[in-house]
Structure formats: C-alpha cells, structure tokens
Design an enzyme around this catalytic site. Structure first.
Site, PDB file in Angstrom:
ATOM      1  CB  ALA A  16      -0.949  -0.012   1.199  1.00 24.93           C
ATOM      2  N   GLY A  17       2.029   1.186  -0.674  1.00 27.86           N
ATOM      3  CA  GLY A  17       2.835   2.384  -0.880  1.00 27.86           C
ATOM      4  C   GLY A  17       2.315   3.142  -2.098  1.00 27.86           C
ATOM      5  CG  LEU A  18       4.078   6.935  -3.309  1.00 26.76           C
ATOM      6  CD1 LEU A  18       5.294   7.730  -3.760  1.00 26.76           C
ATOM      7  CD2 LEU A  18       2.851   7.835  -3.241  1.00 26.76           C
ATOM      8  CB  ALA A  19       3.672   1.094  -6.897  1.00 28.14           C
ATOM      9  N   GLY A  20       1.117   0.860  -5.086  1.00 20.64           N
ATOM     10  CA  GLY A  20      -0.104   0.147  -4.751  1.00 20.64           C
ATOM     11  C   GLY A  20      -1.318   1.064  -4.688  1.00 20.64           C
ATOM     12  CG  PHE A 117      17.709  14.938  -8.232  1.00 18.22           C
ATOM     13  CD1 PHE A 117      17.613  16.004  -7.356  1.00 18.22           C
ATOM     14  CD2 PHE A 117      17.296  13.690  -7.786  1.00 18.22           C
ATOM     15  CE1 PHE A 117      17.116  15.847  -6.069  1.00 18.22           C
ATOM     16  CE2 PHE A 117      16.793  13.504  -6.502  1.00 18.22           C
ATOM     17  CZ  PHE A 117      16.708  14.584  -5.640  1.00 18.22           C
ATOM     18  CG  ASP A 211       7.878  -9.336   2.109  1.00 19.22           C
ATOM     19  OD1 ASP A 211       8.818 -10.015   2.542  1.00 19.22           O
ATOM     20  OD2 ASP A 211       7.400  -8.365   2.719  1.00 19.22           O
ATOM     21  CD  GLN A 230      20.595   4.317  -7.472  1.00 20.37           C
ATOM     22  OE1 GLN A 230      19.595   4.718  -6.903  1.00 20.37           O
ATOM     23  NE2 GLN A 230      20.912   4.684  -8.705  1.00 20.37           N
ATOM     24  CG  HIS A 232      21.476   7.616  -2.015  1.00 18.91           C
ATOM     25  ND1 HIS A 232      22.197   8.703  -1.583  1.00 18.91           N
ATOM     26  CD2 HIS A 232      20.374   8.120  -2.625  1.00 18.91           C
ATOM     27  CE1 HIS A 232      21.558   9.813  -1.924  1.00 18.91           C
ATOM     28  NE2 HIS A 232      20.451   9.482  -2.566  1.00 18.91           N
ATOM     29  CG  LEU A 242      18.058   9.071   1.436  1.00 13.90           C
ATOM     30  CD1 LEU A 242      19.145   8.551   0.512  1.00 13.90           C
ATOM     31  CD2 LEU A 242      16.680   8.887   0.799  1.00 13.90           C
ATOM     32  CD  GLU A 245      20.844  12.484  -6.992  1.00 18.63           C
ATOM     33  OE1 GLU A 245      21.056  12.898  -8.138  1.00 18.63           O
ATOM     34  OE2 GLU A 245      20.543  11.307  -6.731  1.00 18.63           O
ATOM     35  NE  ARG A 276      20.286   8.848  -6.524  1.00 17.43           N
ATOM     36  CZ  ARG A 276      19.075   8.653  -6.034  1.00 17.43           C
ATOM     37  NH1 ARG A 276      18.577   7.437  -5.963  1.00 17.43           N
ATOM     38  NH2 ARG A 276      18.354   9.679  -5.606  1.00 17.43           N
ATOM     39  CG  HIS A 340      18.925   4.362  -2.276  1.00 14.94           C
ATOM     40  ND1 HIS A 340      18.217   4.871  -1.211  1.00 14.94           N
ATOM     41  CD2 HIS A 340      18.495   5.040  -3.377  1.00 14.94           C
ATOM     42  CE1 HIS A 340      17.388   5.814  -1.646  1.00 14.94           C
ATOM     43  NE2 HIS A 340      17.521   5.926  -2.954  1.00 14.94           N
ATOM     44  NE  ARG A 375      15.811   4.693  -7.952  1.00 15.57           N
ATOM     45  CZ  ARG A 375      15.862   5.799  -7.199  1.00 15.57           C
ATOM     46  NH1 ARG A 375      15.538   6.977  -7.700  1.00 15.57           N
ATOM     47  NH2 ARG A 375      16.253   5.722  -5.937  1.00 15.57           N
ATOM     48  CB  SER A 380      12.498   5.604  -7.378  1.00  9.94           C
ATOM     49  OG  SER A 380      12.614   6.665  -6.454  1.00  9.94           O
ATOM     50  CG  LEU A 381       9.285   9.432  -5.203  1.00  7.79           C
ATOM     51  CD1 LEU A 381       9.147  10.831  -4.605  1.00  7.79           C
ATOM     52  CD2 LEU A 381       8.573   8.422  -4.332  1.00  7.79           C
TER      53      LEU A 381
END
Length: 556
Positions: A16-20, A117, A211, A230, A232, A242, A245, A276, A340, A375, A380-381
């Site tokens: 249930a993060g951003l992608a989910g 970046f 998982d 990767q 960081h 973290l 960047e 990176r 990272h 990356r 990534s976001l």
C-alpha cells in the site's frame, strides 16, 4: 489453526505504498478493489522518499530529453519503449497529483519548483521541501479513504494462489488476530517495494524484505536484472539513514580529508551531480586510497546558508542533529554509500503484466526496466506513479472479463503446514542472527566493488544460510501479533533473493552502472547489453538472457 471464510475481490493489491495506492485509484470504480499491507499504508517505505519526482515541466525541457537522460544514466540497459512511456506521461501525472492535493514547493512565479538532480540535463525534479514521498503518500491515502477502498492493514502475504497457470489470489497471515486466510481475486498486483534489507547497511525501512519479488519467484515468474543494486552515495555514517540527493541538488559539496571537492577528478563537468553510480564509486575510491575521514567523506552544506537549509532541507538538518549530533548549518555531515534501491525485480511489461495471467507488478518490486543499470534520482517516485496507474488500469481490464473459480483446498493447507512447522521448531538460531550474517556477507562482498572471489565467497555463505533460515526458532508461539514469525518468513525471502543477486552478478563479466567489477572494469556492450533473467529451480537459480529494447537512443 482456525480458518475463516474466503475473502473475495476483483482486484487485490499487495502493498500500500505509492505504486499500490496509485494502482487502486486507477482501477475502475465499479470493481471491488482491496489493498493488503503488512504495515499501515502511510508507514509504507514510499513515505521516506526525500528529494523529489521527475517530470519535464520546464519551458526549455522536454520528455525526449528526460528519456535520453534516463537511458544514458542507466547505461543503456533500460528498455526504451518503457522509458519513453514513463517520461511522456510524467507531466500529466504530476499535474494530476497536484489536483489530488499534493503540496509541492513553489518557485518565485508560483509554479511547481524543480531542482537539479544527478545525471539530468535540466532541473526537472519536482519536490515538497525534502519530504516529497511523505507529501505524495498522504495525498493518495486521502483518496483511498475517500473511495472507501478495502484495506487489509497489518496482513502478511505468504504465497500466491496459482491454479491452472493463472493467479487466483493470495494466502495471507492476519498479523493482528493471527491465522491464515485465503483471499481470492481475479487479478493480483504486487507492489511491495524493494529488498534493500538483504544488505546490512541500507537506507531502506526494516519492512523492505523483497516479499513480492520472492512470491513471484516461487510461483515461477522470472526476476530480471537482480545484480543491479544501487548504492546511494550519501547515507549517514553508522546508521545508513538517507541524506537526499537534493542536498547536492541545492549546491552541497563533497569533500575528502584534504578539503578537496574530489569529484573534479572523476566527473569534472557534473561534479556532485554526476550519476549515483559515478559518485558512489568516487567516494569508495577516495576512502580506499586513504583520503576518507574515518571511513567516510564529508557533505558540506555550510555555504548554502541557514535560511536556504531551513527552507529546502529541513528534514536533513533534523536527521543530522538527531542521529549525528551536528548541525549542518555549521558542520559538514559524514556520509558514505549505502544500499538503496533494487533496479531489478519481477519481470513485467510496461502495463505491469507478468508471465502469469492475472498477476501484475509495479513499483520497485517490478522490473519494467526503466532504470537499466543505474537509476536516476527522482525517477523512482515517478515509476511508482506512472506504472502503478498503468498496472491498475490493465488489471481492471483483465478483472472485468475474468471470473472467480472454485479453488482447491490444498493451497491453504500447504501454507498452514509450512507455518505450523516454523512455529513448532525449537533449539535453532533466531531469525535476526541469520539475517545479520546475510547482510554482512552481501555488504562486504557485493558492495560498490565486486570481484569473482568476493562474490564466490558470498555465494558459498548464502547457500549455507538457506537451510539455517528454514530452521530458525520462532520463540513466540502465539498467534496474535507474532512479529517473530513474520521476521522468519521475511528472512526466507531475503535469502532466496540474495541467491539471485549473486548468480546474476557472478555471471555478468563487465562493469555497468551499479555493478562494478574490479576484475572486469569496462562496459562490454557486445556481450552484455542484455537483461539477466533468474528463475527458481529445484537445483537452484537458473540464468537466461533477454534482449534490451533500443528505440531512439543508440548506446554510446
């Protein structure tokens, strides 16, 4: 062990993060959509993302330039059709996020602010101070609440249900109440994030145990490009926390013990804003050659001034003060590279489809292959939003025509037997002991610098850890909130994924992006411009290879 009725949904999203959450919001409203997560949704690791999210919004920028930077930054191992889709759709997705209530930082004209970046030819990283992931995740969770989407909060998925070659749902342990349940779904989307906790020092939350990758791997889906992990460049000494960047994007310097901005020797044009992998290798080399500061280098923000640090990097200042006992307004921060991000993952196409019908994947747990061998920060976001949305859309189309089948009872019975065996074991090691040894092995032997000898040693250790991971003692024999059991299950995922990382890295006899081999220090496109596929067999990891999709940008 008690069982309850089967839960039924059209689409079940694991993670249930951003992608989910973005996948859930993209699914048609007439379908029954549910999220399942081992933590409360806003505790997902997406909340820890700091620096920003990329999109070509600037008047002089273009999605084509963004795509070129992404392909080049990934050392041309990324699939360019997927890269083009991500970069083309990025501006629309950023504006959609703004409409959903994401409070982006603003420039003097009131437009969404963008910072430079590493590896980017234009300042295209949109941000919310240095808490961008936090801003995005909370805005999407508000929309999940608004939709009244079902959320199985604090449930741990132990297996996918595959019948007749089709994914029909999952089996999950209810952490709060105890016990396994079968959750049936016409479509399942894996969005479980990365596997950084395979390494001892990592920027990842303790929940990032790969998982979803392990679930797909066990079900027969190939994992792709797992050797590309990767590091960081800037994580806090001792803790691995973290340091965004964005600190370098705002103009921070990296200094060695001589007080030199040493990147002038490694990337004289881009300096601290090189990719990176370049910056991490440079820091590693400085430390190796004795120009480090107590095993670190220094990130100097002092010249930015107090006001700019308080406005743009407030969380970084807070982290430095609380975990390093120093104020970056006055003192440089000791940093070094740390594990990272996993560029590899569940092999999926640009609509999230995997090799098994009904099973989709998005975000860091997937490998759509937009990042290639390295990356770029801010991508990534963006990947979670673009490909989360796309996976939700395609899963919705699939679920709209699929139907629920009556499932055989052995799926639940087999998992119950596995969990009961774990709970019954005694006299062995604890999960944390094996996990610590695994992390130390990978950090020592598959860090920034790799050799055949170091990776062979890691492979021998990990093979020996696998039966030990299966035989750990779960000291808590109870059912309710048994975190000891969850850690034992997570450990088995990490050990399996470590095997895929080592196998792919040992076979790839070149250096490319995050995979740097001291014994093969150059890139070899003639042989190795190809994806590594790892599949699970009774005899161990089986490797095969697949071509890279090249469209408009020829490798240089």
């Amino acid at each position: 062990m008690t069982t309850q009725r089967t839960h039924l949904h059209d689409i079940l999203i694991v993670g249930a993060g951003l992608a989910g959450m973005r996948a859930a919001l993209a699914a048609p409203t007439n379908l029954d959509v549910a999220l399942i997560s081992k933590v409360h949704p806003v505790r997902s690791h997406s909340v820890a993302a700091q620096g920003g999210i990329n999109a070509a919004l600037g008047e002089n920028d273009s999605w084509e330039a963004h795509a070129f930077d992404t392909a080049k930054g990934g050392l041309y191992l990324g699939d360019q059709d997927a890269i083009e889709a991500m970069c083309r759709e990025a501006p629309g997705d950023i504006l959609e996020l703004e409409r959903l209530g994401v409070i982006f930082s603003r420039d003097a004209e009131g437009r969404i602010a963008q910072r430079p970046f590493g590896g980017a030819g234009f300042p295209r990283t949109c941000y919310a101070a240095d808490r961008t992931g936090h801003a995005l995740l909370h805005a999407l969770y508000e929309q999940i609440l608004k939709r009244r989407t079902t959320v199985y909060e604090e449930w741990y998925v132990t297996a996918l249900v595959i019948e007749d070659g089709v994914c029909r749902g999952v089996i999950a342990w209810d952490i709060v109440r105890g016990g396994l349940r079968l959750i049936q779904a016409k479509a399942v989307i894996l969005a479980t994030g990365g596997s950084g906790r395979a390494f001892l020092t990592s920027t990842n939350a303790v929940i990032n145990t790969g998982d979803g990758m392990a679930l797909a791997y066990r079900a027969g889906v190939p994992l792709m490009d797992m050797e590309f992990v990767q590091f960081h460049p800037t994580t806090l000494k001792d803790t691995g926390i973290l340091i965004t960047e964005g600190a370098r994007g705002e103009g921070g310097y990296l200094l060695n013990t001589l007080g030199e901005r040493f990147l002038k020797r490694y990337a004289p044009e881009q300096m601290e804003l090189a990719t990176r992998s370049t910056v991490s290798l440079a820091i590693g080399q400085e430390i190796l050659e004795g120009r480090g500061v107590d095993g670190c280098v220094l990130l100097d923000l002092r010249h930015l001034g107090r006001d700019k640090i308080l406005e743009r990097l407030p969380q970084i200042r807070q982290i430095a003060m609380e975990f390093a006992g120093l104020d970056p307004v006055e003192t440089p921060i000791p940093i070094r590279p740390g594990a990272h991000y996993q560029m590899g993952g569940v092999r999926a196409n640009q609509w999230g489809e995997t090799a098994i019908p009904g099973l989709f994947a998005a975000g860091e747990c997937a490998c759509v292959s937009v990042h290639g061998a390295n990356r770029l920060g801010g991508n990534s976001l963006l990947e979670t939003i673009v490909f989360g949305r796309r996976a939700g859309t395609r899963a919705g189309e699939y679920a709209g025509t699929a139907r629920h089948e009556t499932l055989a009872p052995q799926h639940l019975a087999e998992e119950q037997a596995r969990v009961e065996r774990l709970l019954a074991q005694s006299g062995g090691e604890r999960a944390w002991q094996v996990r610590q040894e695994l992390g130390t092995t990978l950090s020592t032997n598959l860090g920034i610098f790799r050799t055949k000898e170091s990776m062979t040693a890691a492979g021998s250790t990990v093979r020996e850890l696998r039966p030990r991971a299966a035989a750990v003692t779960v000291q808590d024999k109870g059912r309710v909130f048994n975190t000891d059991l969850i850690q034992a299950l997570e450990l088995q995922c990490l050990v399996e994924l470590a095997e895929t990382i080592i196998a792919g890295a040992l076979a790839r006899e070149e250096s490319r992006g995050a995979h740097y081999r001291s014994d093969f220090p150059t890139r070899n496109d003639a042989v190795w411009l190809r994806h590594t596929l790892t599949q699970r067999t009774p005899g161990g990891v089986r490797l095969s290879y697949a071509p890279v999709t090249v469209t408009r940008f020829q490798p240089k």
